[in-house]
Design a protein around this motif. Structure first.
Motif, PDB file in Angstrom:
ATOM      1  N   GLY A  63       0.823  -1.204   0.000  1.00 29.86           N
ATOM      2  CA  GLY A  63       0.000   0.000   0.000  1.00 29.86           C
ATOM      3  C   GLY A  63       0.858   1.255   0.000  1.00 29.86           C
ATOM      4  N   ALA A  64       0.176   2.401   0.075  1.00 30.37           N
ATOM      5  CA  ALA A  64       0.895   3.676   0.086  1.00 30.37           C
ATOM      6  C   ALA A  64       1.596   3.868   1.427  1.00 30.37           C
ATOM      7  N   GLY A  65       2.800   4.399   1.361  1.00 28.65           N
ATOM      8  CA  GLY A  65       3.574   4.576   2.578  1.00 28.65           C
ATOM      9  C   GLY A  65       3.636   6.020   3.019  1.00 28.65           C
ATOM     10  N   THR A  66       2.924   6.365   4.069  1.00 24.19           N
ATOM     11  CA  THR A  66       2.977   7.705   4.643  1.00 24.19           C
ATOM     12  C   THR A  66       3.812   7.640   5.910  1.00 24.19           C
ATOM     13  N   THR A  67       4.953   8.304   5.905  1.00 23.54           N
ATOM     14  CA  THR A  67       5.897   8.169   7.010  1.00 23.54           C
ATOM     15  C   THR A  67       5.629   9.134   8.155  1.00 23.54           C
ATOM     16  N   GLY A  68       5.170  10.341   7.857  1.00 23.40           N
ATOM     17  CA  GLY A  68       4.977  11.343   8.900  1.00 23.40           C
ATOM     18  C   GLY A  68       6.268  11.983   9.367  1.00 23.40           C
ATOM     19  N   ALA A  69       7.387  11.605   8.736  1.00 24.02           N
ATOM     20  CA  ALA A  69       8.685  12.120   9.167  1.00 24.02           C
ATOM     21  C   ALA A  69       8.870  13.600   8.840  1.00 24.02           C
ATOM     22  N   LEU A  70       8.021  14.140   7.968  1.00 24.46           N
ATOM     23  CA  LEU A  70       8.127  15.554   7.620  1.00 24.46           C
ATOM     24  C   LEU A  70       7.925  16.453   8.835  1.00 24.46           C
ATOM     25  N   SER A  71       7.242  15.941   9.850  1.00 27.13           N
ATOM     26  CA  SER A  71       7.008  16.734  11.060  1.00 27.13           C
ATOM     27  C   SER A  71       8.319  17.155  11.723  1.00 27.13           C
ATOM     28  N   ALA A  72       9.404  16.427  11.431  1.00 34.06           N
ATOM     29  CA  ALA A  72      10.703  16.793  12.007  1.00 34.06           C
ATOM     30  C   ALA A  72      11.111  18.205  11.602  1.00 34.06           C
ATOM     31  N   LEU A  73      10.798  18.592  10.361  1.00 38.67           N
ATOM     32  CA  LEU A  73      11.154  19.929   9.894  1.00 38.67           C
ATOM     33  C   LEU A  73      10.453  20.998  10.728  1.00 38.67           C
ATOM     34  N   PHE A  74       9.205  20.772  11.089  1.00 42.40           N
ATOM     35  CA  PHE A  74       8.446  21.735  11.881  1.00 42.40           C
ATOM     36  C   PHE A  74       9.079  21.908  13.263  1.00 42.40           C
ATOM     37  N   ILE A  75       9.487  20.801  13.865  1.00 46.01           N
ATOM     38  CA  ILE A  75      10.101  20.865  15.192  1.00 46.01           C
ATOM     39  C   ILE A  75      11.458  21.561  15.122  1.00 46.01           C
ATOM     40  N   ILE A  76      12.228  21.256  14.089  1.00 46.72           N
ATOM     41  CA  ILE A  76      13.559  21.853  13.951  1.00 46.72           C
ATOM     42  C   ILE A  76      13.457  23.359  13.764  1.00 46.72           C
ATOM     43  N   VAL A  77      12.566  23.791  12.864  1.00 50.98           N
ATOM     44  CA  VAL A  77      12.401  25.222  12.622  1.00 50.98           C
ATOM     45  C   VAL A  77      11.923  25.923  13.891  1.00 50.98           C
ATOM     46  N   GLY A  78      10.956  25.324  14.575  1.00 46.81           N
ATOM     47  CA  GLY A  78      10.459  25.925  15.808  1.00 46.81           C
ATOM     48  C   GLY A  78      11.532  26.038  16.866  1.00 46.81           C
ATOM     49  N   SER A  79      12.342  24.993  17.030  1.00 48.29           N
ATOM     50  CA  SER A  79      13.389  25.011  18.050  1.00 48.29           C
ATOM     51  C   SER A  79      14.447  26.065  17.760  1.00 48.29           C
ATOM     52  N   MET A  80      14.689  26.337  16.480  1.00 47.31           N
ATOM     53  CA  MET A  80      15.648  27.374  16.130  1.00 47.31           C
ATOM     54  C   MET A  80      15.182  28.741  16.632  1.00 47.31           C
ATOM     55  N   TYR A  81      13.902  28.999  16.553  1.00 48.23           N
ATOM     56  CA  TYR A  81      13.377  30.277  17.027  1.00 48.23           C
ATOM     57  C   TYR A  81      13.257  30.315  18.548  1.00 48.23           C
ATOM     58  N   LEU A  82      13.120  29.166  19.163  1.00 50.65           N
ATOM     59  CA  LEU A  82      13.189  29.113  20.619  1.00 50.65           C
ATOM     60  C   LEU A  82      14.582  29.534  21.090  1.00 50.65           C
ATOM     61  N   VAL A  83      15.609  29.034  20.416  1.00 48.44           N
ATOM     62  CA  VAL A  83      16.990  29.415  20.734  1.00 48.44           C
ATOM     63  C   VAL A  83      17.208  30.897  20.456  1.00 48.44           C
ATOM     64  N   THR A  84      16.638  31.394  19.361  1.00 50.15           N
ATOM     65  CA  THR A  84      16.773  32.811  19.036  1.00 50.15           C
ATOM     66  C   THR A  84      16.234  33.688  20.159  1.00 50.15           C
ATOM     67  N   MET A  85      15.089  33.326  20.691  1.00 49.76           N
ATOM     68  CA  MET A  85      14.471  34.125  21.736  1.00 49.76           C
ATOM     69  C   MET A  85      15.218  34.013  23.060  1.00 49.76           C
ATOM     70  N   THR A  86      15.704  32.835  23.390  1.00 50.11           N
ATOM     71  CA  THR A  86      16.324  32.629  24.693  1.00 50.11           C
ATOM     72  C   THR A  86      17.793  33.029  24.739  1.00 50.11           C
ATOM     73  N   GLN A  87      18.505  32.970  23.612  1.00 46.38           N
ATOM     74  CA  GLN A  87      19.940  33.215  23.628  1.00 46.38           C
ATOM     75  C   GLN A  87      20.374  34.460  22.865  1.00 46.38           C
ATOM     76  N   VAL A  88      19.709  34.764  21.750  1.00 43.51           N
ATOM     77  CA  VAL A  88      20.132  35.897  20.933  1.00 43.51           C
ATOM     78  C   VAL A  88      19.546  37.206  21.441  1.00 43.51           C
ATOM     79  N   MET A  89      18.340  37.178  21.992  1.00 44.75           N
ATOM     80  CA  MET A  89      17.692  38.407  22.426  1.00 44.75           C
ATOM     81  C   MET A  89      18.503  39.196  23.456  1.00 44.75           C
ATOM     82  N   PRO A  90      19.063  38.569  24.502  1.00 45.77           N
ATOM     83  CA  PRO A  90      19.860  39.355  25.453  1.00 45.77           C
ATOM     84  C   PRO A  90      21.022  40.081  24.779  1.00 45.77           C
ATOM     85  N   PHE A  91      21.665  39.437  23.817  1.00 42.23           N
ATOM     86  CA  PHE A  91      22.766  40.084  23.099  1.00 42.23           C
ATOM     87  C   PHE A  91      22.257  41.281  22.302  1.00 42.23           C
ATOM     88  N   ALA A  92      21.097  41.118  21.653  1.00 42.94           N
ATOM     89  CA  ALA A  92      20.534  42.209  20.866  1.00 42.94           C
ATOM     90  C   ALA A  92      20.162  43.395  21.752  1.00 42.94           C
TER      91      ALA A  92
END
Length: 248
Positions: A63-92
């Motif tokens: 049958g058709a194979g739906t992996t759902g692994a694409l959700s990893a991209l959403f988590i990765i992108v979101g986590s990058m902005y979490l780091v931006t807010m927690t670590q880059v903002m004080p420097f800015a």
């Protein structure tokens, strides 16, 4: 009176420049910032493709194979902005930028980067469909419920959830900057209680069939773009209200 008007005009003129400064600050390593998530996703894709090829080699019609692994991209992108807010903002802030300037700049960058990701995902989905699921019938860049639709709607279908994930993680970063770990745990507990209450109500009222029909009958662009963008707007406003008083 004249001095006050000049001050307001100077502030209005400075706002776009400060926002651009924030965007440039966070785009210094743009190759890794944009390419990094795709490099990780590419590795996940190769692993999934190899696994599905092995399945095809041993099963006549899996049958058709739906992996759902694409959700990893959403988590990765979101986590990058979490780091931006927690670590880059004080420097800015230490460089003279205000919380308002930083949040606006990061929000604009988030919208642009997620839009770029959405365009690339749409292109990859087109290739996937033209090749019959990369030759092995797998749906990596799609879901089984995602219908054929025009390029614009398809981009919006990807962009809505990506943008929402980004704003939710920005809001979580703002909560962390203001209240620390206790704020994150409080939100997690509140979310758990809300989800538990919804599950209890649906079970008590035997409303699970109606709940399922809502997702089946709702148009995909509205389900994956319209509703997520509403949630993203709420998260964006909430994050800004929290970050105004965040500690550094």
């Amino acid at each position: 009176m004249s001095t006050r008007i000049d001050t307001v005009r100077s502030t209005d003129t400075a706002l776009p420049n400060r926002v651009l400064t924030v965007i440039r600050m966070n785009s210094v390593d743009s190759v890794n910032r944009v390419g990094g998530p795709w490099l990780i996703l590419a590795a996940i894709f190769v692993v999934n493709l190899a696994i599905w090829w092995a399945i095809r080699a041993n099963v006549d019609d899996p049958g058709a194979g739906t992996t759902g692994a694409l959700s990893a991209l959403f988590i990765i992108v979101g986590s990058m902005y979490l780091v931006t807010m927690t670590q880059v903002m004080p420097f800015a802030i230490s460089l003279g930028l205000t919380r308002r300037h930083f949040y606006l700049g990061v929000s604009v960058l988030l919208a642009l980067e997620t839009l770029l990701h959405a365009v690339v995902l749409t292109a990859m989905l087109g290739i996937e469909r033209m090749t019959g699921g990369w030759g092995v019938g797998t749906n990596f860049f799609s879901m089984t419920f995602m219908p054929e639709q025009g390029p614009v709607l398809q981009v919006l279908t990807y962009w809505g959830p990506l943008l929402t994930f980004g704003f939710v993680f920005l809001a979580l970063g703002a909560v962390f900057r203001r209240w620390g770990q206790i704020g994150i745990w409080t939100i997690a507990l509140a979310l758990l209680l809300v989800v538990g209450a919804i599950v209890f109500a649906l079970t008590w009222q035997s409303a699970w069939p109606a709940f399922g029909r809502f997702f089946v009958e709702t148009p995909v662009p509205l389900l994956l773009a319209g509703y997520p963008l509403i949630l993203g707007a709420v998260a964006a406003v909430g994050g800004y209200l929290v970050i105004r008083r965040a500690r550094l």
